[in-house]
Write an enzyme that holds these catalytic residues in place. Structure first.
Site, PDB file in Angstrom:
ATOM      1  N   LYS A 272       1.245  -1.155  -0.274  1.00 31.81           N
ATOM      2  CA  LYS A 272       0.136   0.201   0.165  1.00 31.81           C
ATOM      3  C   LYS A 272       0.923   1.226  -0.333  1.00 31.81           C
ATOM      4  CE  LYS A 272      -3.898  -2.198   2.118  1.00 31.81           C
ATOM      5  NZ  LYS A 272      -4.985  -1.947   1.335  1.00 31.81           N
ATOM      6  N   ARG A 347     -10.300 -11.809   0.538  1.00 29.45           N
ATOM      7  CA  ARG A 347     -10.551 -12.972  -0.266  1.00 29.45           C
ATOM      8  C   ARG A 347     -10.125 -14.369   0.243  1.00 29.45           C
ATOM      9  NH1 ARG A 347     -10.446  -8.986  -6.434  1.00 29.45           N
ATOM     10  NH2 ARG A 347     -10.559  -7.455  -4.028  1.00 29.45           N
TER      11      ARG A 347
HETATM   12  N1  BES Z   1      -8.223  -4.349   3.411  1.00 32.74           N
HETATM   13  C1  BES Z   1      -8.602  -3.947   1.792  1.00 32.74           C
HETATM   14  C2  BES Z   1      -9.930  -2.678   2.405  1.00 32.74           C
HETATM   15  C3  BES Z   1      -9.874  -2.240   2.921  1.00 32.74           C
HETATM   16  C4  BES Z   1     -10.018  -0.366   2.018  1.00 32.74           C
HETATM   17  C5  BES Z   1     -10.373  -1.964   3.453  1.00 32.74           C
HETATM   18  C6  BES Z   1      -9.991  -0.389   3.052  1.00 32.74           C
HETATM   19  C7  BES Z   1     -11.106  -0.486   4.960  1.00 32.74           C
HETATM   20  C8  BES Z   1     -10.338   0.387   3.991  1.00 32.74           C
HETATM   21  C9  BES Z   1      -8.440  -4.671   0.605  1.00 32.74           C
HETATM   22  O1  BES Z   1      -7.662  -6.329   1.397  1.00 32.74           O
HETATM   23  C10 BES Z   1      -7.199  -4.204  -0.137  1.00 32.74           C
HETATM   24  O2  BES Z   1      -6.461  -4.184  -0.073  1.00 32.74           O
HETATM   25  N2  BES Z   1      -8.223  -4.271  -1.175  1.00 32.74           N
HETATM   26  C11 BES Z   1      -7.965  -3.727  -2.186  1.00 32.74           C
HETATM   27  C12 BES Z   1      -8.517  -4.732  -2.936  1.00 32.74           C
HETATM   28  C13 BES Z   1      -7.572  -4.581  -4.900  1.00 32.74           C
HETATM   29  C14 BES Z   1      -6.398  -4.509  -4.115  1.00 32.74           C
HETATM   30  C15 BES Z   1      -8.264  -5.384  -5.689  1.00 32.74           C
HETATM   31  C16 BES Z   1      -8.621  -2.516  -2.475  1.00 32.74           C
HETATM   32  O3  BES Z   1      -9.346  -2.333  -2.004  1.00 32.74           O
HETATM   33  O4  BES Z   1      -8.206  -1.513  -3.285  1.00 32.74           O
HETATM   34 MN    MN Z   2      -5.644  -5.559   0.823  1.00 36.78          MN
END
Ligand code: BES
Ligand code: MN
Ligand code: ZN
Length: 491
Positions: A272, A347
């Protein structure tokens, strides 16, 4: 803090703060209120006119009564229009009053609230939940545990004598919500897969649940390659938690609650970046927190439904043995997954948790997951996304949301979008295109449930509240616990 019930007349009540709830455009002082106004030398009338109090929903005004009066302060709280009166209105009004009493350092608070739907039980429960959730202050990580703590010792619900059972139930539910809030708020150096598993063991011990914790070797034997792929970069061992509540006698239904349990989500090698909120990713076990909070509440309430509480817990880290973007994993149902993005890790962990749960042969599965930022873009911070192919189950969950005041909105599970997850080399990819990202995430999960009616709740928004919001925030909300308890108790 203790909730007490009494049938003491308003005029005789004595304590620090007396709160009176009034409907919009119906703030006339008649009957008991007129006498109360007289008793306090017109202070109610003054408050209403000087502060232009019209009873708008959640509006509050207060005034100090004379120094040696048996009531030190009067608080008025608005309930909005009578036509729009819901049980949630009471919950929020009680929360608004609680917040004022906390700021004013009241010790003894009296509430004079009307009944919703002529139902003293549902009303007392909602009021007791709202005030306790608003007063809760998490000082576990402060050196001064008293900082900003509420001084409210007693909350008296006037006119609710005999509703002890409703208060008990509220207290049991609140204990589950507060546990969930504490788990979400705890940082990743304190709340790890190990300590989360210990918490589950403690709940089992305290409240008589069965528990099974699958260790890494157990998960390997079950072929949980998706879950273990995520876990492999961490220095901490993964833990697969399975708690079970079994009622005495034959259960009416058998249900499962499955929670995403990432104690930290760095994104993995698709790390991230700046501005991604990486520093908030301790909240990525909010689904597991709601699951354990619900377990704690349900174990105390003891419904005649069997409930399984399941979470595949790990952290998503980087190291020399991390998953590479592009790796292919095999889940416990034999399906292969091309990991085109290591940040779509939730997922992967849920895939194996769902395969495991599906095999238990239950009547329904609900999973909760802080799964996608896309869901937050679609529905904002307050509303969870509901995804299910099953209309009957959708109806049950929507009813539970209406009862509990925990908001959600049903989203489409558009099968055509699964095309976005097609892989040239494996059965599927774990990530599709950006548009509809919360839908493809749900479609991915659907591949791992064969036989059981299933619903997925994306709680990435409501798991946390940046600001004060009704009985929630600022901070972890414990979203899901009240909704889940309501669902389990329904029918
Ligand atoms: N844990 C995150 C999602 C999330 C985002 C939770 C903001 C709480 C607040 C999840 O694992 C993630 O990183 N999702 C990605 C998916 C993408 C890589 C397809 C996202 O939402 O950007
Ligand atoms: Mn994630
Ligand atoms: Zn995540």
């Amino acid at each position: 803090m203790a909730i007490q019930l009494s049938d003491q007349p308003l005029l005789e009540w004595a304590g620090d703060s007396l709160a009176i709830a009034l409907f919009e455009d119906a703030v006339e002082l008649t009957g008991e209120l007129a006498s109360l106004d007289e008793k306090f030398a017109g202070i109610l009338k003054e408050l209403i006119t000087e502060e232009e109090f019209t009873g708008k929903v959640n509006s509050t005004v207060f005034a100090r009564v004379s120094a040696n009066s048996p009531v030190r302060k009067i608080i008025l709280v608005g309930l909005g229009k009578n036509e729009a009166f819901k049980v949630e209105t009471l919950r929020r009004a009680a929360a608004a009053v609680g917040r004022i009493a906390k700021k004013q350092k009241s010790k003894v608070l009296g509430l004079s609230f009307p009944l919703w739907n002529n139902d003293p039980t549902a009303s007392a429960q909602a009021i007791a939940e709202g005030v306790q959730l608003a007063l809760y202050q998490d000082n576990r990580f402060k050196s001064d545990p008293e900082e900003k703590a509420s001084q409210v010792e007693t909350v008296e619900l006037l006119g609710f004598a005999g509703q002890e059972a409703a208060i008990n139930k509220a207290n049991q539910i609140v204990s589950g919500v507060i546990l969930a809030r504490q788990l979400v708020a705890a940082p990743a150096n304190s709340l790890t897969p190990i300590t989360l598993a210990e918490t589950a063991e403690q709940i089992a011990k305290d409240h008589g649940l069965q528990i099974q914790i699958l260790e890494q070797e157990d998960c390997e034997k079950l072929g949980m390659g998706a879950f273990l792929g995520v876990a492999q970069a961490s220095d901490l061992p993964p833990k697969f938690i399975h708690l079970t509540y079994k009622p005495e006698g034959t259960p009416k239904r058998k249900l499962a609650i499955v929670g995403k349990g990432l104690t930290f989500d760095s994104g993995g090698l698709n790390i991230k970046g700046a501005g991604s909120g990486i520093e908030t990713m301790k909240i990525d076990m909010g689904g597991a927190a709601a699951t354990l909070g619900a377990a704690k509440a349900i174990a105390q309430i003891k419904p005649d439904t069997e409930v399984h509480f399941i979470s595949a817990v790990t952290e998503n880290m980087i190291s020399g043995h991390a998953m590479h973007p592009g790796d292919i994993l095999t889940a416990s149902n034999g399906k292969t997954i091309e990991v085109n993005n290591t940040d779509a890790e939730g997922r992967l962990t849920l895939a194996d948790a769902l395969v495991y749960t599906d095999k238990l042969g239950l009547d329904a599965i609900v999973d909760l997951a802080t799964l996608t930022g896309a869901n937050v873009i679609a529905l904002g911070d307050d509303i969870a996304g509901l995804y299910t192919p099953d209309d009957a189950l959708a109806g049950q969950i929507e009813q539970a949301a209406a009862d509990s005041g925990e908001k959600l909105w049903r989203m489409p599970l558009e099968e055509k979008y699964f095309e976005g997850l097609k892989s040239g080399i494996a059965d599927m990819k774990n990530t599709g295109p950006r548009p509809g990202g919360s839908i493809t995430a749900a479609l991915f999960l659907k591949q791992f449930v064969k036989d059981t009616p299933w619903a997925h709740l994306d709680i990435a928004g409501p798991v946390w509240a940046d600001k004060e919001n009704g009985y929630n925030g600022p901070g972890a909300t414990g979203y899901g616990v009240r909704l889940l308890v309501d669902w389990v108790l329904s029918e």
